[in-house]
Structures are given as structure tokens and as C-alpha cells.
Design a protein around this motif. Structure first.
Motif, PDB file in Angstrom:
ATOM      1  N   SER A   1       0.823  -1.210   0.000  1.00  0.00           N
ATOM      2  CA  SER A   1       0.000   0.000   0.000  1.00  0.00           C
ATOM      3  C   SER A   1       0.859   1.263   0.000  1.00  0.00           C
ATOM      4  O   SER A   1       0.503   2.264  -0.637  1.00  0.00           O
ATOM      5  N   TRP A   2       2.001   1.224   0.694  1.00  0.00           N
ATOM      6  CA  TRP A   2       2.880   2.391   0.728  1.00  0.00           C
ATOM      7  C   TRP A   2       3.496   2.645  -0.642  1.00  0.00           C
ATOM      8  O   TRP A   2       3.571   3.787  -1.106  1.00  0.00           O
TER       9      TRP A   2
ATOM     10  N   SER B   1       0.597   3.931  -3.017  1.00  0.00           N
ATOM     11  CA  SER B   1       0.184   5.313  -2.763  1.00  0.00           C
ATOM     12  C   SER B   1       1.267   6.305  -3.182  1.00  0.00           C
ATOM     13  O   SER B   1       0.958   7.388  -3.708  1.00  0.00           O
ATOM     14  N   THR B   2       2.543   5.939  -2.985  1.00  0.00           N
ATOM     15  CA  THR B   2       3.635   6.837  -3.380  1.00  0.00           C
ATOM     16  C   THR B   2       3.722   6.972  -4.893  1.00  0.00           C
ATOM     17  O   THR B   2       3.837   8.089  -5.431  1.00  0.00           O
TER      18      THR B   2
ATOM     19  N   ALA C   1       0.607   8.853  -6.215  1.00  0.00           N
ATOM     20  CA  ALA C   1       0.668  10.286  -5.907  1.00  0.00           C
ATOM     21  C   ALA C   1       1.617  11.007  -6.855  1.00  0.00           C
ATOM     22  O   ALA C   1       1.349  12.140  -7.286  1.00  0.00           O
TER      23      ALA C   1
ATOM     24  N   CYS D   1      -6.897  13.060   0.280  1.00  0.00           N
ATOM     25  CA  CYS D   1      -6.525  11.846   1.005  1.00  0.00           C
ATOM     26  C   CYS D   1      -6.846  11.957   2.499  1.00  0.00           C
ATOM     27  O   CYS D   1      -7.275  10.976   3.122  1.00  0.00           O
TER      28      CYS D   1
ATOM     29  N   THR E   1      -4.925   6.794  -5.033  1.00  0.00           N
ATOM     30  CA  THR E   1      -3.954   7.272  -4.035  1.00  0.00           C
ATOM     31  C   THR E   1      -4.586   7.360  -2.654  1.00  0.00           C
ATOM     32  O   THR E   1      -3.992   6.920  -1.654  1.00  0.00           O
TER      33      THR E   1
ATOM     34  N   PHE F   1      -5.226   3.661  -1.228  1.00  0.00           N
ATOM     35  CA  PHE F   1      -4.032   2.977  -0.731  1.00  0.00           C
ATOM     36  C   PHE F   1      -3.437   3.698   0.481  1.00  0.00           C
ATOM     37  O   PHE F   1      -2.911   3.045   1.395  1.00  0.00           O
ATOM     38  N   ASN F   2      -3.514   5.003   0.501  1.00  0.00           N
ATOM     39  CA  ASN F   2      -3.037   5.744   1.666  1.00  0.00           C
ATOM     40  C   ASN F   2      -3.891   5.438   2.891  1.00  0.00           C
ATOM     41  O   ASN F   2      -3.364   5.289   4.011  1.00  0.00           O
TER      42      ASN F   2
END
Length: 416
Positions: free
Chosen positions: A77-78, A81-82, A85, A103, A306, A309-310
Motif C-alpha cells: 500500500s505504501w 500510494s507513493t 501520488a 486523502c 492514491t 491505498f493511503n
């Protein structure tokens, strides 16, 4: 046949119940009593098998399996999201604050999801008002009031949005690998701030972690030269890391230890505060030309992905420790750094220089040092044998002197 049923065995009086005890020992029992006759009762000393021995999946194994799942979930997930983004930056869309605000608003769904899961999984059907009242104790004896909302929740909302904004803005200047590596350095900031605010003991592992964190930041800045947009990106990444560290330490300093329900309520209040009070900042940035976006050209697919997942990443970080060991949470964040490097190399054709690889390794080492248990120095001394000390100089001199005296003694001289 129930486990507590009594089995009556008739015994001969001549052998005084010897055959009765032998037969009783062969009968299947589960903790009941065996009656041989009216006057003698044989106790069964065997205890019934417990639920833990019957079940092959112990608590440790269960937590380990859940920890592996949490590690993959946090890392995945990190990374997602990165990368997503960073994908929002397009010629017609350059609005990091709008991404962060969108977010952060999703955090308002934390407590409703927590309450729904508790009502579904728990046997206690507490009403919503009772659950909110119990969880609001994190704000003190008075609970959730208007004053506690603006004094305790609102500042944390501003802090998290500011730290997240610096993180997303850094993605416009640096690859995702560099920004995620800089974020890992927040463990060093957490330890340093904990020593200042929480008066925690300053151990050797913490000192080495802080030194390694600073060294990694310097190497990351040096990799592209001290100047230009890369240095600004590193500064933003370090600012985001320090901001998240300050949030963690201030939360523990002002609010203390909180359970899952209290954390869920607090996260919901942060989302509501962002939704209600921080939207004017986005309009100011839009009308001043600092951000470029339009309602007809919003990348909804990237924004929603984004935010989703964040949201998953934050929930796994906050509530993962309730189901598994905390070390899996820390490892999940570390795993995201090499995975981001692989995605950058495969998808974006961005190679990582040798200096950046060294900086990433230093950041990971700094994080691993803080995972060492208390008293690890003593354990290392027990494993590694210490070199035996030689005799003191005084004793050594005396022994040599005695040797000379004996070698020059009259008996030896006469024999010579």
C-alpha cells in the motif's frame, strides 16, 4: 457419553480393589471420578486436553502469519500510494495540496469502519453513543468537547496535512525511491524527540541510529549535488519525515497510550477537521497560481487510488500492532524502499546511483538499530567470548624476577 460420567467397576474383596484400579486406568476419562465400590473412589489425575493443545495454530504462529500479511500489506500500500501520488503530476494538474486534502478527508471513515467491525465481530452490542463516550476518554476526563476538539485534534490535523504536503511536493522533484528512503529516517527523529519530550533513556543504539540517519541525509543530498531542485526535494523529504515523527511523539506526550477505538475516533476527528476547516488553503493556492487544476480535468482515477491505498496504509500502521508483533509493522515500511526502487527502474527507467544505494542502506540500518531489544549489548557479550586479560604487570615482573633468581641460585651454579 458425557466426559463427566462415572464408571462403576465391581472389584473382588480379595485383591482389595487392585483389579478395579487397573481397569479404571484403562477406561477413557476426561477428568471425572471412577467409583470402584461404595467405599472406594479412585481419582483420575489426568487433566482434559486444553483448547491450545488441541489447536495446532498457537497464538505465536497466528501472530506471525498475520504479521507476514501485514508486512506485505503495508509495503504494497505504501508503494502504491507513493507511485500513484507521483503519477498525479501532469501538464494540466499540479496540485499537491489538493491531493493531500483529498486523502486526509478519507480518514473520517476510520471510526465508522471500526464501530461496524466491532458490532460484527464482538458479542457485545454496545450502542454508538456508549462506544463514542468510551473512546472519547483519550481527550481526558471530560471527554470530547468543543474545547478539546480545537485544542487537541485541530493542531494534529494541521501538522499531518503539512507533513503530508511536503512529502507529496517532494515527489515532484525527486524519484519515489528517494522520497520513501528519506521518510524511513523518521525513526531517528522519533528517537531524538522522545529523548527531548518524553525523557526516554538515550541508549547506544539510539545514538548510532541518529548518527546514521544524519549521514544518510547528507549522502542523499550529495548524490545530485548540493544545489538545485534536488536539494529542495531532499529538504522537503526531511521536513515530511520530521513532521510525521513530531506527530507520533506529541500524540504520546499529550494523549498518552490509546487503544484501537480511541485511535479510530481521533483519526475520524482529524479527517473531519481537514474537511471543514482546511479547504480554504487549497483555494488560496489555486487563485494565487501556486497550484494548477480544474474541475473538468481532475485525474479522478489517480486521486481515488492514491487516497484508497493511503487509507489502507494508515489503518495497517495504526491497528496492525493489535493483531501481530510491532516488528512486522516496521519491516513493512522498510520493504517499501527497495520495492519502490524496482518500480522506478522497471516502469520509469530511473536507475539508482551508488551513493543513493549507500544512503538507502544507511537509512535501513538506522531503523534496524532501533528494533534491537533492551539489553542487547549483554546478549552480544554472552555470545561473543571476551579475550582473557593477561596477568598484571606487577605479577608478570615478579614471576620473571623469580625465574632469574632461581636460574642464578647456588644449587644451579654448583651443578653447573
Amino acid at each position: 457419553m458425557s466426559s463427566t460420567q462415572r464408571y462403576v467397576v465391581t472389584a473382588n474383596n480379595n485383591n482389595n480393589g487392585h483389579n478395579c484400579r487397573r481397569a479404571a486406568a484403562a477406561l477413557p476419562t476426561a477428568g471425572g471420578k471412577l467409583a470402584c465400590d461404595a467405599n472406594e473412589v479412585v481419582e483420575n489425575t489426568e487433566e482434559p486436553p486444553s483448547a491450545e493443545t488441541c489447536c495446532c495454530l498457537t497464538d505465536t504462529r497466528r501472530k506471525t502469519i498475520l504479521g507476514g500479511i501485514a508486512t506485505l500489506g503495508i509495503g504494497g500500500s505504501w508503494v502504491a500510494s507513493t507511485q500513484l501520488a507521483q503519477a498525479t503530476y501532469q501538464p494540466y494538474f499540479h496540485a499537491p495540496y489538493l491531493v493531500v486534502w483529498f486523502c486526509s478527508v478519507w480518514m473520517a471513515a476510520t471510526f465508522p469502519l471500526y464501530f461496524a467491525s466491532v458490532r460484527t465481530c464482538s458479542r457485545e452490542n454496545k450502542p454508538l453513543a456508549t462506544t463514542v463516550k468510551e473512546c472519547a476518554k483519550v481527550f481526558g476526563e471530560q471527554g470530547l468537547t468543543v474545547r478539546s476538539f480545537f485544542v487537541r485534534a485541530a493542531p494534529f490535523s494541521v501538522l499531518t496535512v503539512a507533513a503530508h504536503y511536503m512529502f507529496v511536493l517532494a515527489l515532484s522533484l525527486l524519484p519515489a525511491t528517494d522520497v520513501s528512503a528519506l521518510y524511513v529516517s523518521n525513526v531517528s527523529f522519533v528517537y531524538l524527540l522522545s529523548w527531548i519530550l518524553l525523557r526516554e533513556k538515550f541508549a547506544s543504539a539510539g545514538i548510532m541510529s541518529v548518527i546514521l540517519g544524519i549521514s544518510g541525509i547528507v549522502l542523499m543530498s550529495y548524490s545530485d549535488g548540493f544545489g538545485g531542485s534536488s536539494l529542495l526535494g531532499v529538504a522537503l523529504g526531511v521536513g515530511a519525515s520530521a513532521g510525521h515523527a513530531l506527530y507520533k511523539v506529541l500524540f504520546k506526550w499529550l494523549l498518552g497510550e490509546a487503544d484501537s477505538g480511541q485511535v479510530a475516533l481521533f483519526m475520524t476527528l482529524l479527517g473531519l477537521c481537514t474537511l471543514l476547516f482546511l479547504w480554504p488553503v487549497g483555494l488560496v493556492l489555486y487563485f494565487t497560481g501556486a497550484e494548477i487544476w480544474g474541475l473538468h480535468a481532475l485525474p479522478w482515477q489517480y486521486l481515488c487510488a492514491t487516497a484508497g491505498f493511503n487509507f489502507a496504509f494508515i489503518q495497517l500502521i495504526n491497528f496492525g500492532a493489535a493483531f501481530t508483533f510491532p516488528i512486522f509493522i516496521s519491516v513493512g515500511i522498510l520493504v517499501a524502499v527497495p520495492v519502490n526502487a524496482a518500480v522506478d527502474a522497471i516502469v520509469h527507467n530511473k536507475t539508482v546511483s551508488a551513493i543513493k544505494v549507500m544512503a538507502i542502506i544507511i537509512f535501513i540500518m538506522a531503523s534496524l538499530l532501533l528494533l534491537l531489544p533492551d539489553g542487547w549489548e549483554e546478549q552480544v557479550r554472552k555470545v561473543i567470548p571476551c579475550k582473557k586479560k593477561g596477568p598484571p604487570q606487577e605479577e608478570l615482573f615478579t614471576s620473571r624476577s623469580l625465574r632469574r633468581i632461581h636460574s642464578c641460585s647456588p644449587s644451579r651454579a654448583s651443578n653447573a
